[in-house]
Structures are given as C-alpha cells and as structure tokens.
Scaffold this motif. Structure first.
Motif, PDB file in Angstrom:
ATOM      1  N   SER A   7       0.629  -1.520   0.657  1.00  0.00           N
ATOM      2  CA  SER A   7       0.309   0.607   0.083  1.00  0.00           C
ATOM      3  C   SER A   7       1.103   1.270  -0.018  1.00  0.00           C
ATOM      4  O   SER A   7       0.135   2.401  -0.044  1.00  0.00           O
ATOM      5  CB  SER A   7      -1.192   0.018   1.225  1.00  0.00           C
ATOM      6  OG  SER A   7      -0.157   0.096   2.582  1.00  0.00           O
ATOM      7  N   THR A   8       1.977   0.605   0.230  1.00  0.00           N
ATOM      8  CA  THR A   8       2.885   2.181   0.228  1.00  0.00           C
ATOM      9  C   THR A   8       4.499   1.692  -0.267  1.00  0.00           C
ATOM     10  O   THR A   8       4.623   0.589  -0.843  1.00  0.00           O
ATOM     11  CB  THR A   8       3.200   2.558   1.691  1.00  0.00           C
ATOM     12  OG1 THR A   8       4.372   2.004   2.330  1.00  0.00           O
ATOM     13  CG2 THR A   8       2.225   2.999   2.624  1.00  0.00           C
ATOM     14  N   ASN A   9       5.002   2.713  -1.007  1.00  0.00           N
ATOM     15  CA  ASN A   9       6.714   2.818  -1.334  1.00  0.00           C
ATOM     16  C   ASN A   9       6.787   1.885  -0.320  1.00  0.00           C
ATOM     17  O   ASN A   9       6.924   2.613   0.921  1.00  0.00           O
ATOM     18  CB  ASN A   9       7.248   2.948  -1.701  1.00  0.00           C
ATOM     19  CG  ASN A   9       6.852   4.237  -2.798  1.00  0.00           C
ATOM     20  OD1 ASN A   9       6.106   3.974  -3.065  1.00  0.00           O
ATOM     21  ND2 ASN A   9       7.656   4.811  -3.525  1.00  0.00           N
ATOM     22  N   VAL A  43      10.716   0.069  -4.667  1.00  0.00           N
ATOM     23  CA  VAL A  43       9.584  -0.661  -5.163  1.00  0.00           C
ATOM     24  C   VAL A  43       8.101   0.053  -4.434  1.00  0.00           C
ATOM     25  O   VAL A  43       7.782   0.302  -3.867  1.00  0.00           O
ATOM     26  CB  VAL A  43       9.394  -1.791  -4.549  1.00  0.00           C
ATOM     27  CG1 VAL A  43       8.409  -2.370  -5.844  1.00  0.00           C
ATOM     28  CG2 VAL A  43      11.088  -2.641  -5.111  1.00  0.00           C
ATOM     29  N   GLU A  44       8.098   1.166  -5.843  1.00  0.00           N
ATOM     30  CA  GLU A  44       6.849   1.570  -5.742  1.00  0.00           C
ATOM     31  C   GLU A  44       5.568   0.569  -5.518  1.00  0.00           C
ATOM     32  O   GLU A  44       5.417  -0.330  -5.468  1.00  0.00           O
ATOM     33  CB  GLU A  44       6.311   2.115  -7.339  1.00  0.00           C
ATOM     34  CG  GLU A  44       7.342   3.548  -7.250  1.00  0.00           C
ATOM     35  CD  GLU A  44       7.114   4.368  -8.629  1.00  0.00           C
ATOM     36  OE1 GLU A  44       6.273   3.618  -8.951  1.00  0.00           O
ATOM     37  OE2 GLU A  44       7.739   4.554  -9.496  1.00  0.00           O
ATOM     38  N   LYS A  45       4.879   1.415  -4.621  1.00  0.00           N
ATOM     39  CA  LYS A  45       3.110   0.966  -3.859  1.00  0.00           C
ATOM     40  C   LYS A  45       2.649  -0.112  -5.351  1.00  0.00           C
ATOM     41  O   LYS A  45       2.685   0.864  -6.485  1.00  0.00           O
ATOM     42  CB  LYS A  45       2.497   1.915  -3.016  1.00  0.00           C
ATOM     43  CG  LYS A  45       1.823   2.444  -3.817  1.00  0.00           C
ATOM     44  CD  LYS A  45       0.713   4.183  -3.334  1.00  0.00           C
ATOM     45  CE  LYS A  45      -0.057   4.633  -3.544  1.00  0.00           C
ATOM     46  NZ  LYS A  45      -0.678   5.639  -3.016  1.00  0.00           N
ATOM     47  N   GLY A  46       1.970  -0.913  -5.417  1.00  0.00           N
ATOM     48  CA  GLY A  46       1.280  -1.878  -6.516  1.00  0.00           C
ATOM     49  C   GLY A  46       1.694  -3.313  -6.242  1.00  0.00           C
ATOM     50  O   GLY A  46       2.131  -3.517  -5.017  1.00  0.00           O
ATOM     51  N   THR A  47       1.308  -4.011  -7.011  1.00  0.00           N
ATOM     52  CA  THR A  47       1.012  -5.282  -6.786  1.00  0.00           C
ATOM     53  C   THR A  47       2.116  -5.734  -8.142  1.00  0.00           C
ATOM     54  O   THR A  47       2.637  -5.603  -9.249  1.00  0.00           O
ATOM     55  CB  THR A  47      -0.226  -5.695  -7.611  1.00  0.00           C
ATOM     56  OG1 THR A  47      -1.250  -5.044  -6.659  1.00  0.00           O
ATOM     57  CG2 THR A  47      -0.703  -6.789  -7.683  1.00  0.00           C
ATOM     58  N   TYR A  48       2.847  -7.188  -7.739  1.00  0.00           N
ATOM     59  CA  TYR A  48       4.038  -7.406  -8.701  1.00  0.00           C
ATOM     60  C   TYR A  48       3.717  -8.901  -8.291  1.00  0.00           C
ATOM     61  O   TYR A  48       3.150  -9.507  -7.722  1.00  0.00           O
ATOM     62  CB  TYR A  48       5.374  -7.631  -7.887  1.00  0.00           C
ATOM     63  CG  TYR A  48       5.596  -5.772  -7.756  1.00  0.00           C
ATOM     64  CD1 TYR A  48       6.069  -5.315  -8.826  1.00  0.00           C
ATOM     65  CD2 TYR A  48       5.022  -5.122  -6.898  1.00  0.00           C
ATOM     66  CE1 TYR A  48       6.743  -3.778  -8.896  1.00  0.00           C
ATOM     67  CE2 TYR A  48       5.178  -2.884  -6.412  1.00  0.00           C
ATOM     68  CZ  TYR A  48       5.759  -2.546  -7.889  1.00  0.00           C
ATOM     69  OH  TYR A  48       6.270  -1.565  -7.951  1.00  0.00           O
TER      70      TYR A  48
END
Length: 312
Positions: free
Chosen positions: A108-110, A118-123
């Motif tokens: 939900s955050t970097n 690693v920027e917030k998001g889904t990996y």
C-alpha cells in the motif's frame, strides 16, 4: 316432434364434436409451445458443475507492517508423497512460487527491497530455487498464468539471493508467511518440504510517524497524542528527553482518571532516561491500579521492574 328432436340432437352432437376437436387442437398447441420453451431453457441453462475442492486451494494473507498494508495472494499445492525441490520444482529454473496463477504481492506504500525502492502496487513473486540459495524476484507484470510467456529482465523491480534454511520437519502444504515484524520491516517467508527462504522488506514507517507527530504537536495535542509520541520515541531510540516531557504531559492530563498502562510506560521511559526514582514511583502507581483492575499481566510486569530497579 320426433323429427325436431332428432335434428336438434344431431346439431348438438356436431357442435360437441367441433368444440371437442378445437379443445384438442388448443391443448396440442399449448403443449407444443411448452415443449419449445423447455428446450430453450435447457439450451440457456449453464452446464452443471461439480462442487469439489481445488487441489491447490487459493489463499490470501493480509498483514500490517508498520503503517504499510501487505497482501499476498497465492495457491497452495501439497507434497502428496512427492519430492518437491530438485524434482517437481526443478533447480535453476524460474518458478511461479506456488500453483495456478502467479503469486501476487501488493504494497500500500513504497517499500525497499535489497536497497531498491519498490513503488506501491502489485507484483508477481517469482523464484529460482537451488540447493543452497534461491533467487527471489518481484516482477512488474503480475497477471500471468504461471510464468510469463517471455521473461523480461527489465520488469524485475527488485531481487535478492537468499540462503536456504533447512527445517527439522517437513511442511506438507506450500506456505507463505510474513514474520519478524518491526515498525519498519518484515520478512516474507517461503516454506515447503524442508526448505525456508526469506525476502526482507523495509517500510517507510518512521518518516510517516515523524511527519504525523510534527503535525499533531503544532496543534493542541491531547493526552493520547502525547502518550503515543512518547512511546514511539522510546521504542525507536529517539530523543528520550522529549519522550519524558511528552509522557509526563500525558499522565498529568489524565490525573483525574489515571491509567495503569500509561503509568507503566512513564516508568519505562523514565528508567531509560536514567530517572530511576521517578520510574519507581510511576511503577508503584501502575502496580496498584493494575491490581484494582485485575490485570495480572501488568501486575507481574511492574513487580519485575520494581525488583530490577531496586525498589523498596
């Protein structure tokens, strides 16, 4: 008269036959329509599906790390008597790290992984297992059934080489955990068969908390705000003199309704600042209030601290 009756009966018979015939035709037509409707309904009805458990059930892990929400979605295969690493999961090849669709990790955050932002998001979480080490990678494209059709190194946002830790027992079902939690970090653990590897992550909790404290202290902080700020400074080894000032304000603002848990923290903060006498006084107050509240845990903690600090 007989002629009329015969004629009348003949006419009535004809009418009856016509009426009966029409009814039969109408009924036949209605039945035909109903049969056609049934056929259409059968055509439109979805195919029957057997309700059976998935061989590799889907799982979602949600964990708060500091102030960051981490969500891991993955499928969990089981050993079922098979040799896993080096056989079912070959050494030296990229693995989806689970079953079915690729395993997904959402921040939900970097965050920071192995020194890289690693920027917030889904990996997608991919690994390359080997006997002594694993390569663990976060991959930008997270919507693959298993591995990508074409691997792109440019989409690897962060990676580490993790040592394999051999466990004294076997884990039947593939498991991912989030452990070793602190305010600023955690470890994504991968366990299966007798293998454990970990992916450490760091979260930007300190920057967010310090910004929050600065903002709140500019206004009119209440007792809870002073308490939270003091406890955070103590736990993170920050300016202990500020922590003393803030916890004392929190206790003073709550003097009409003193809290044993607040006095407990006051005693610990004063002790850390080298103020043993005031630490003992606060611990004694906390102890008495904890006894009245029937909180055995706080009673025990205060008694241990008082003994440690040489209270009489």
């Amino acid at each position: 008269m007989k002629k009329i009756s015969i004629k009348f009966l003949s006419t009535l018979t004809v009418f009856a036959m016509v009426f009966f015939t029409n009814c039969q035709k109408k009924e036949t037509k209605e039945n035909t329509v109903k049969e056609e409707i049934k056929k259409e309904e059968v055509k439109k009805a979805p195919a029957a599906k057997v309700a059976a458990p998935a061989p590799s059930p889907f799982s979602t892990l949600e964990q708060k790390v500091g102030l960051t929400d981490v969500t891991i979605e993955y499928s969990r295969p089981s050993m079922r008597g098979r040799t896993i690493f080096g056989d079912l999961v070959p050494y030296g090849k990229t693995w989806r790290t689970g079953a079915n669709v690729n395993t997904k990790v959402t921040f939900s955050t970097n965050v920071t992984v192995n020194g890289k932002n690693v920027e917030k998001g889904t990996y997608a979480l991919y690994t390359v297992p080997n006997q002594k080490t694993w390569d663990i990678m976060l991959y930008k494209d997270a919507d693959n059934w298993g591995n990508p059709k074409e691997w792109d190194d440019a989409k690897v946002v962060a990676s580490i080489t993790a040592d394999v830790v051999k466990m004294p027992m076997k884990i039947e079902t593939f498991t991912i955990t989030l452990d070793d939690l602190t305010n600023n970090s955690g470890v994504i653990g991968i366990l299966w068969e007798d293998v454990y590897v970990g992916l450490p992550i760091e979260v930007p909790t300190d920057a967010a908390v310090m910004a929050s404290i600065d903002e709140v202290m500019k206004g009119s902080p209440n007792a809870r705000a002073y308490y939270d700020a003091a406890v955070y400074f103590k736990s993170e080894d920050k300016d202990i003199s500020k922590a003393v000032t803030w916890i004392d304000k929190a206790v003073e603002m709550s003097k009409d309704d003193p809290k044993f848990w607040m006095l407990r923290q006051q005693s610990l903060i004063h002790a850390k600042a080298g103020k043993t006498a005031t630490a003992i006084a606060a611990a004694k107050q906390s102890l008495e209030l904890a006894k009245k509240a029937g909180n055995d845990s706080y009673v025990k903690m205060n008694e241990n601290s008082l003994k440690e600090w040489g209270a009489k």
